[in-house]
Design an enzyme around this catalytic site. Structure first.
Site, PDB file in Angstrom:
ATOM      1  N   TRP A 131      28.082 -14.545  21.489  1.00  0.00           N
ATOM      2  CA  TRP A 131      27.446 -15.356  22.399  1.00  0.00           C
ATOM      3  C   TRP A 131      26.611 -16.501  21.590  1.00  0.00           C
ATOM      4  O   TRP A 131      26.224 -17.567  22.255  1.00  0.00           O
ATOM      5  CB  TRP A 131      26.702 -14.703  23.139  1.00  0.00           C
ATOM      6  CG  TRP A 131      25.748 -13.757  22.102  1.00  0.00           C
ATOM      7  CD1 TRP A 131      25.857 -12.471  21.972  1.00  0.00           C
ATOM      8  CD2 TRP A 131      24.600 -14.059  21.202  1.00  0.00           C
ATOM      9  NE1 TRP A 131      25.057 -11.890  21.048  1.00  0.00           N
ATOM     10  CE2 TRP A 131      24.096 -12.939  20.654  1.00  0.00           C
ATOM     11  CE3 TRP A 131      23.969 -15.212  21.058  1.00  0.00           C
ATOM     12  CZ2 TRP A 131      23.046 -12.917  19.643  1.00  0.00           C
ATOM     13  CZ3 TRP A 131      22.872 -15.379  20.228  1.00  0.00           C
ATOM     14  CH2 TRP A 131      22.566 -14.189  19.518  1.00  0.00           C
ATOM     15  N   LYS A 155      38.658 -13.736  25.142  1.00  0.00           N
ATOM     16  CA  LYS A 155      37.628 -12.924  26.098  1.00  0.00           C
ATOM     17  C   LYS A 155      36.198 -13.226  25.364  1.00  0.00           C
ATOM     18  O   LYS A 155      35.665 -12.882  24.142  1.00  0.00           O
ATOM     19  CB  LYS A 155      37.652 -11.441  25.892  1.00  0.00           C
ATOM     20  CG  LYS A 155      36.870 -10.455  26.768  1.00  0.00           C
ATOM     21  CD  LYS A 155      36.030  -9.591  26.244  1.00  0.00           C
ATOM     22  CE  LYS A 155      35.235 -10.001  25.340  1.00  0.00           C
ATOM     23  NZ  LYS A 155      33.680  -9.967  25.407  1.00  0.00           N
ATOM     24  N   PRO A 156      35.462 -14.208  26.172  1.00  0.00           N
ATOM     25  CA  PRO A 156      34.032 -14.784  25.576  1.00  0.00           C
ATOM     26  C   PRO A 156      32.992 -13.505  25.903  1.00  0.00           C
ATOM     27  O   PRO A 156      33.203 -12.749  26.646  1.00  0.00           O
ATOM     28  CB  PRO A 156      33.966 -15.882  26.494  1.00  0.00           C
ATOM     29  CG  PRO A 156      34.588 -15.686  27.565  1.00  0.00           C
ATOM     30  CD  PRO A 156      35.707 -14.760  27.264  1.00  0.00           C
ATOM     31  N   ALA A 157      31.813 -13.933  25.325  1.00  0.00           N
ATOM     32  CA  ALA A 157      30.785 -12.800  25.343  1.00  0.00           C
ATOM     33  C   ALA A 157      30.138 -12.991  26.804  1.00  0.00           C
ATOM     34  O   ALA A 157      30.197 -14.126  27.420  1.00  0.00           O
ATOM     35  CB  ALA A 157      29.649 -13.189  24.299  1.00  0.00           C
ATOM     36  N   SER A 158      29.723 -11.809  27.416  1.00  0.00           N
ATOM     37  CA  SER A 158      29.514 -11.899  28.580  1.00  0.00           C
ATOM     38  C   SER A 158      27.976 -12.541  28.954  1.00  0.00           C
ATOM     39  O   SER A 158      27.869 -13.220  29.854  1.00  0.00           O
ATOM     40  CB  SER A 158      29.184 -10.731  29.422  1.00  0.00           C
ATOM     41  OG  SER A 158      28.469  -9.836  28.701  1.00  0.00           O
ATOM     42  N   GLY A 185      32.297 -11.192  15.454  1.00  0.00           N
ATOM     43  CA  GLY A 185      31.120 -10.404  15.823  1.00  0.00           C
ATOM     44  C   GLY A 185      30.691  -9.486  14.739  1.00  0.00           C
ATOM     45  O   GLY A 185      30.726  -9.776  13.585  1.00  0.00           O
ATOM     46  N   GLU A 206      35.979 -11.962  11.714  1.00  0.00           N
ATOM     47  CA  GLU A 206      34.652 -12.634  10.892  1.00  0.00           C
ATOM     48  C   GLU A 206      33.675 -12.199  11.342  1.00  0.00           C
ATOM     49  O   GLU A 206      33.143 -11.904  12.709  1.00  0.00           O
ATOM     50  CB  GLU A 206      34.634 -14.232  11.400  1.00  0.00           C
ATOM     51  CG  GLU A 206      33.782 -15.229  10.630  1.00  0.00           C
ATOM     52  CD  GLU A 206      32.492 -15.277  11.442  1.00  0.00           C
ATOM     53  OE1 GLU A 206      31.466 -14.476  10.863  1.00  0.00           O
ATOM     54  OE2 GLU A 206      32.384 -15.958  12.393  1.00  0.00           O
ATOM     55  N   LEU A 207      32.849 -11.341  10.545  1.00  0.00           N
ATOM     56  CA  LEU A 207      31.856 -10.061  10.926  1.00  0.00           C
ATOM     57  C   LEU A 207      30.677 -10.561  10.495  1.00  0.00           C
ATOM     58  O   LEU A 207      30.275 -11.714  10.215  1.00  0.00           O
ATOM     59  CB  LEU A 207      32.570  -8.740  10.434  1.00  0.00           C
ATOM     60  CG  LEU A 207      33.753  -8.248  10.597  1.00  0.00           C
ATOM     61  CD1 LEU A 207      34.307  -7.056  10.164  1.00  0.00           C
ATOM     62  CD2 LEU A 207      34.090  -8.242  12.376  1.00  0.00           C
ATOM     63  N   CYS A 240      25.547 -16.210  11.803  1.00  0.00           N
ATOM     64  CA  CYS A 240      26.011 -15.030  10.790  1.00  0.00           C
ATOM     65  C   CYS A 240      25.651 -15.643   9.531  1.00  0.00           C
ATOM     66  O   CYS A 240      25.879 -14.896   8.588  1.00  0.00           O
ATOM     67  CB  CYS A 240      27.568 -14.684  11.208  1.00  0.00           C
ATOM     68  SG  CYS A 240      28.536 -16.035  11.337  1.00  0.00           S
ATOM     69  N   GLU A 291      20.779  -7.885   9.326  1.00  0.00           N
ATOM     70  CA  GLU A 291      20.817  -9.253   9.949  1.00  0.00           C
ATOM     71  C   GLU A 291      19.632  -9.343  10.681  1.00  0.00           C
ATOM     72  O   GLU A 291      19.563  -8.685  11.697  1.00  0.00           O
ATOM     73  CB  GLU A 291      21.893  -9.496  10.808  1.00  0.00           C
ATOM     74  CG  GLU A 291      23.212 -10.132   9.813  1.00  0.00           C
ATOM     75  CD  GLU A 291      24.242 -10.610  10.767  1.00  0.00           C
ATOM     76  OE1 GLU A 291      24.545 -11.772  10.476  1.00  0.00           O
ATOM     77  OE2 GLU A 291      25.022  -9.948  11.139  1.00  0.00           O
TER      78      GLU A 291
END
Length: 495
Positions: A167, A191-194, A245, A267-268, A301, A398
């Protein structure tokens, strides 16, 4: 009750949000979810529902995979020049509509409009860059060392790709995956973030206008991403998963993908150190800290999560950062004067507050901010903490918010050791006038990306990604991004 009946009629800054919530985008058309359910979209600046989007079920995922599979051969065989021209048109349309897209991002994400404008420019650049790279995908030809045959290596599209985006950068994280995938000749399901789906649907309409054929790009929103993703990864036509994410979710997805040996790019999470040596240019270091920490209000991130400052410059840096952070204008994302917008959810604010309380309980001093304000929206004030304990939770987790924790160090070796004292390794920042020291320290810090005397590390022309628990693979760069979506095929011939 239908969520559409609950939508607050408050200002949307001239945008008709129903235009961006017409349905799931499958095979070049807009569809309601088979379930009939919808997902509410909230403005973080007010906490109010401003739109709703379809809540996809397994049947919708099946339709999207089928569409991507049916379109795969045609797109694969489309001439690279044609693919390039379509990608270039995507770039041009994004630039033409940049203000609309920035306002939309600011509404659903909450980020300051100036940051949203920067994101749109960054996101569009992935289309221009990959349009240029699409016509430069080449193979290899050589002679075997034994002299018995020739070696031909061809690079082919990997196949249908499932792309999952977060998001915090709803435009850039999508285009950073979609552009190289399309350049390589792959078809995709996004699938994008809701929390931030409207931007993804706005871009889907733009791709269609640019000439992307039906089925090449499909977009699904869902409140049950785990089962939907697992189902898609089990389909034999799906050969790639690209995810941005958290590390926890990334691990779960890797386990799911392993069941069918799916190629993965991950990519975390990050825990970026920001190291300032005594010989650094103080103003340049402060400028860099404001960019590295406060881009998207710290919800990145790559954000500076641990600021290590050498003792000789520590007090001056702390005071300079306090002054700058305290003077930031906090407000609703779409307001022109806003410099720090809200967090994405109330839960995010609560997490930040917990981390700050933990740090202060261990002796950290609050130089500014540090207290959740009253009123609507999900706001947390820009905060500077001095003398943070290395045992504080925020040293290992984080923050994902506008909090800058300062840690004092004495020697170069200590700075390196403390910078590497994390399971993550995405980005790091170093400030020093001594170029030799900067390069020496950069070579010893365990991170996939290093910014030397800069507060911004991301660039479409550079490979983006991390080491250790921060991920696998790279996005962007001269060839790295496209290579993630291709397979090498070796052909031996005797001629």
């Amino acid at each position: 009750m239908n969520v559409r009946q609950q939508i607050d009629p408050s200002t949307t800054h001239g945008l008709d949000l129903s235009e961006f919530s017409r349905g799931l985008y499958i095979n070049g058309a807009w569809h309601a979810a088979r379930s009939g359910r919808v997902i509410p979209v909230t403005d973080p600046s007010t906490g109010k529902v401003i739109a709703s989007v379809p809540d996809a079920a397994l049947e919708d995922a099946a339709a999207a995979v089928a569409a991507a599979s049916a379109a795969a051969e045609g797109w694969r065989e489309t001439a690279p020049r044609k693919r390039s021209e379509i990608l270039r048109r995507c770039f041009e349309l994004m630039v033409e509509r940049s203000e609309m897209l920035a306002t939309l991002i600011s509404l659903e994400n909450g980020k300051a409009l100036r940051d949203a404008r920067g994101e749109v420019a960054y996101a569009a650049e992935f289309f221009r860059w990959n349009a240029e790279e699409a016509v430069r995908i080449s193979g290899e030809f050589g002679r075997a060392s034994a002299g018995t045959n020739r070696i031909i290596v061809d690079y082919e599209p990997i196949g249908v790709c499932v792309l999952i985006t977060p998001w915090n950068f709803p435009a850039a994280m999508a285009t950073r995956k979609i552009a190289p995938a399309l350049a390589a000749g792959c078809t995709v399901i996004l699938k994008p973030a809701s929390e931030t789906p409207l931007t993804a649907y706005a871009l889907a309409a733009l791709y269609e206008e640019a000439g992307v054929p039906p089925g090449v790009v499909n977009v699904l929103t869902t409140s049950t991403p785990g089962p939907l993703t697992a189902w898609m990864l089990a389909d034999p036509t799906v050969r790639k998963l690209s995810f941005t994410g958290s590390t926890g979710v990334g691990r779960a997805l890797l386990a799911e993908a392993a069941k069918n040996v799916i190629s993965c790019s991950m990519e975390l999470g990050g825990n970026a150190p920001f190291v300032v040596f005594d010989d650094a240019d103080l103003q340049a270091a402060l400028d860099g800290a404001m960019v590295a920490k406060m881009r998207n209000a710290g919800e990145a991130c790559t954000a500076a999560n641990r600021l290590y400052v050498q003792s000789g410059i520590y007090d001056a840096f702390a005071e300079g950062l306090r002054e700058r952070m305290a003077n930031l204008k906090v407000g609703a994302g779409p307001e022109e004067a806003t410099e720090c917008g809200p967090m994405i959810t109330r839960k995010a604010v609560q997490k930040i507050d917990r981390l700050v309380e933990d740090a202060t309980s261990r002796g950290a001093r609050v130089l500014c901010g540090g207290t959740v304000g009253e009123g609507e929206g999900f706001f947390y004030p820009p905060t500077v903490l001095a003398d943070v304990s290395p045992e504080a939770e925020m040293a290992h987790e984080e923050i994902f918010g506008p909090v800058a924790p300062l840690y004092r160090f004495e020697t170069e070796s200590e700075a390196i050791a403390r910078a590497n004292d994390t399971e993550y390794g995405l980005a790091a920042y170093i400030f020093t006038r001594d170029v030799a020291r900067g390069l020496r320290v950069a070579s010893r810090i365990e991170a996939g990306m290093i910014a030397l005397n800069r507060g911004l590390v991301s660039d479409p022309a550079a490979p983006f990604g991390g080491v250790k628990q921060s991920g696998l693979g790279r996005e962007g760069g001269q060839h790295h991004g496209i290579a993630e979506f291709m397979e090498a095929k070796y052909i031996a011939t005797s001629f």
